[in-house]
Scaffold this active site. Structure first.
Site, PDB file in Angstrom:
ATOM      1  N   GLU A 174       0.710  -1.433  -0.359  1.00  0.00           N
ATOM      2  CA  GLU A 174      -0.106   0.151   0.189  1.00  0.00           C
ATOM      3  C   GLU A 174       0.974   1.536   0.155  1.00  0.00           C
ATOM      4  O   GLU A 174       0.670   2.026   0.723  1.00  0.00           O
ATOM      5  CB  GLU A 174      -0.829   0.463   0.847  1.00  0.00           C
ATOM      6  CG  GLU A 174      -1.803  -1.307   0.798  1.00  0.00           C
ATOM      7  CD  GLU A 174      -2.543  -0.985   2.447  1.00  0.00           C
ATOM      8  OE1 GLU A 174      -2.892  -0.410   3.546  1.00  0.00           O
ATOM      9  OE2 GLU A 174      -3.991  -2.263   2.439  1.00  0.00           O
ATOM     10  N   GLU A 266      -4.837  -7.952  -1.360  1.00  0.00           N
ATOM     11  CA  GLU A 266      -5.806  -7.791   0.029  1.00  0.00           C
ATOM     12  C   GLU A 266      -6.847  -7.074  -0.889  1.00  0.00           C
ATOM     13  O   GLU A 266      -6.852  -6.389  -1.526  1.00  0.00           O
ATOM     14  CB  GLU A 266      -5.554  -6.444   0.711  1.00  0.00           C
ATOM     15  CG  GLU A 266      -4.451  -7.004   1.513  1.00  0.00           C
ATOM     16  CD  GLU A 266      -3.677  -5.971   3.097  1.00  0.00           C
ATOM     17  OE1 GLU A 266      -5.189  -5.626   3.242  1.00  0.00           O
ATOM     18  OE2 GLU A 266      -3.085  -5.764   2.920  1.00  0.00           O
TER      19      GLU A 266
END
Length: 330
Positions: A174, A266
């Site tokens: 991320e 994810e």
């Protein structure tokens, strides 16, 4: 929508097991999607939940390495942090068991407590004074600590290498956001850290069993094709919103003109496997996150989960071919 990978691992010395996994993912792109589930505790309650509801297990299992961070400031941890660390201990052994018992695919996530200057959950920017940009300065305290931490984690990864177990390795995840210390100074700094890790793990530690997964959907932060086997992104759609995530796929592939395998590294609410079987958006795999996302019907109903795992397009553990042969470590 077909985008076939060149099949050349970014690591020129990648193991035959890495090549076998990449070949399989490439062959299945647009023909099936690998089901995945993250587990961050040894208990793996999410796997028990999935098996209870569907009678099946995911082909890919995710494991968390946060408790293996060398620089956890235990004195500053609150009870929630201590519980998270305690429940995460021993997950490397669980990962080894999953690989050896089932021959399934494994992926590691590392919420890395910063190498210096952290408190409580020190992987979050708000809990760390660590300046990631200083890692790029030769001789800095930050750089020395950064490499020291990497060496410790490399020692935990080597038994998997020696056992011939390939790992989908997704460091600095991320990086498009600023909530983790590694990207608090921007995506470009995060990409530089990724490059340093790649070079250190490939050239010094010879971790040739790693499949390198980049996890940022922004073109300005892309680390470069030479360091990446799979491009990926994380998504947390609204509860019970199941689609093929075509728009998000089209956004992701803009980061490079090179045909790379793509993954939902994810996801909170699972994608619609039924829609994927029709649209053939070539997501290689998805990995549902843990706790309420993968262990309850809060985001994905039991009916939707069962339909997904029983769809002919879904690659569950029982459908996964034998991609590697584990070696006994003496």
């Amino acid at each position: 929508m077909e985008r076939k990978n060149s099949l050349l691992p970014c690591n020129p010395n990648a193991s035959k097991e890495v090549i076998a996994v990449l070949n399989y993912l490439n062959d299945m792109a647009g023909r099936g999607v690998i089901t995945g589930q993250h587990t961050q505790t040894r208990e793996q309650k999410e796997l028990y939940y999935i098996e209870q509801i569907t009678g099946k297990l995911p082909a890919l299992c995710g494991f968390e390495l946060l408790s293996y961070s060398p620089n956890i400031s235990y004195d500053s941890c609150d009870e929630e942090c201590k519980k998270e660390i305690r429940e995460n201990e021993g997950t490397l052994e669980t990962a080894m068991t999953f690989a050896k018992k089932y021959g399934g695919l494994i992926t590691f996530t590392w919420h890395w407590f910063s190498p210096l200057y952290n408190k409580n959950k020190g992987f979050y920017t708000v809990n760390s004074d660590f300046d990631a940009s200083k890692v790029l300065v030769e001789g800095s305290k930050e750089r020395i600590a950064f490499y020291s931490d990497m060496d410790v984690i490399a020692s935990y990864l080597k038994p998997f290498r020696d056992a011939k177990i390939p790992i989908l390795w997704r460091p600095f995840h991320e990086s498009e956001g600023n909530w983790f210390w590694w990207s608090a100074k921007g995506m470009k700094v995060a990409s530089k850290l990724y490059q340093l890790m790649y070079e250190h793990y490939v050239t010094v530690h010879k971790l040739d069993n790693l499949i390198w997964v980049w996890n940022c959907p922004k073109i300005e932060g892309y680390v470069g094709d030479a360091y990446v086997d799979i491009i990926s992104r994380d998504l947390y759609p609204p509860a019970h919103e199941h689609t093929d995530r075509a728009r998000e796929y089209r956004e992701l592939i803009q980061i490079t003109p090179t045909k790379k395998l793509c993954a939902l590294a994810e996801i909170g609410t699972i994608p619609s496997v039924k829609e994927l079987s029709s649209s053939r958006i070539p997501w290689s795999y998805y990995m549902t996150w843990s706790n309420e996302f993968g262990g309850s019907d809060q985001f994905t109903s039991k009916e939707e989960l069962c339909l997904a795992y029983h769809d002919s397009y879904a690659i569950t553990l029982d459908k996964l071919p034998k991609l590697y042969e584990c070696q006994t470590i003496i």
